[in-house]
Write a protein that holds these residues in place. Sequence first.
Motif, short mmCIF file in Angstrom:
data_model
loop_
_atom_site.label_atom_id
_atom_site.label_comp_id
_atom_site.label_asym_id
_atom_site.label_seq_id
_atom_site.Cartn_x
_atom_site.Cartn_y
_atom_site.Cartn_z
N PHE A 216 0.83 -1.20 0.00
CA PHE A 216 0.00 0.00 0.00
C PHE A 216 0.87 1.26 0.00
O PHE A 216 0.64 2.18 -0.78
N LEU A 217 1.88 1.29 0.85
CA LEU A 217 2.77 2.45 0.91
C LEU A 217 3.48 2.68 -0.41
O LEU A 217 3.67 3.82 -0.85
N GLN A 218 3.87 1.60 -1.06
CA GLN A 218 4.59 1.73 -2.33
C GLN A 218 3.73 2.34 -3.44
O GLN A 218 4.27 2.94 -4.37
N LEU A 219 2.43 2.20 -3.33
CA LEU A 219 1.54 2.80 -4.34
C LEU A 219 1.67 4.32 -4.37
O LEU A 219 1.38 4.96 -5.37
N TYR A 220 2.13 4.89 -3.26
CA TYR A 220 2.31 6.34 -3.15
C TYR A 220 3.78 6.75 -3.34
O TYR A 220 4.15 7.87 -3.04
N SER A 221 4.59 5.81 -3.80
CA SER A 221 6.03 6.04 -3.97
C SER A 221 6.72 6.31 -2.64
O SER A 221 7.74 7.00 -2.57
N PHE A 222 6.16 5.76 -1.56
CA PHE A 222 6.80 5.86 -0.25
C PHE A 222 8.02 4.96 -0.25
O PHE A 222 7.97 3.82 -0.72
N PRO A 223 9.19 5.44 0.26
CA PRO A 223 10.43 4.67 0.19
C PRO A 223 10.46 3.51 1.19
O PRO A 223 10.94 3.65 2.32
N VAL A 224 9.95 2.37 0.79
CA VAL A 224 9.95 1.17 1.64
C VAL A 224 11.19 0.35 1.33
O VAL A 224 11.41 -0.07 0.18
N LYS A 225 12.00 0.10 2.33
CA LYS A 225 13.19 -0.73 2.14
C LYS A 225 12.79 -2.20 2.09
O LYS A 225 11.99 -2.67 2.88
#
Length: 230
Positions: A216-225
């Motif tokens: 879900f976070l990645q859908l917003y281009s949030f930098p998930v390691k």
Amino acid sequence: MKFLKRTVAAIIAVVIFASLASITAFADEDPAGKTKSPSEYKYAVPEGLPEVDLESWEFRLANTWNSIGLYDAKVSGVFGTGIDTRVAEQMTAFVNNTHAAGHSIQVAGGNSSWLYWTSIVFPEKVNEYGSAREACKHVLACGCDEHQTGLAFDVEGDDDAINYMKEHCAEYGFIYRYPADKAEYYGVACEKPHFRYVGTEAAKYISDNNLCFEEFLQLYSFPVKIGTLD
């Protein structure tokens, strides 16, 4: 025994240094007392996705590869454990309504402080598995355990009860945190069924689209390691 003590002391020192260097800044409260508009969000909201601010407190990310450092949640006592004061009401309603629906569950854990994890849980696992590297394949390192956010709790119950909670958790703003087929995103999971608060809007989208929190976070281009457990 002396070697173990030195090893644990070294681990704690490294974790403290790493935690201080990597604490993620989240907005627990807007210092100006104002609510942001979507145009002010750091992470743009793609069309069709919930208009949520990923810098807000309910999206604090802790997993195998993402540390929240020394963050210490402000918690309230609920069902014999601690939960972030801001979601205590939602958790209480969720658990009580699960019981009211005829299911027997037991809240098995909630908030776990950085100090408790550092001084007790993680050293015990290092001792059990022989090294910090091996321990990290089975338990989350200090600063990486989601219980430290204060936004999650574990439960015990039969399959019918857990399935009921999975189906209804979004109504209270919670998600089932560790789907078995999504481990590549989150790494090490908690041993017991685990529910985490993200707010009703995000929870509904995550549940409806069979996503894990990191997806879900990645859908917003949030930098998930993302890493590996090797």
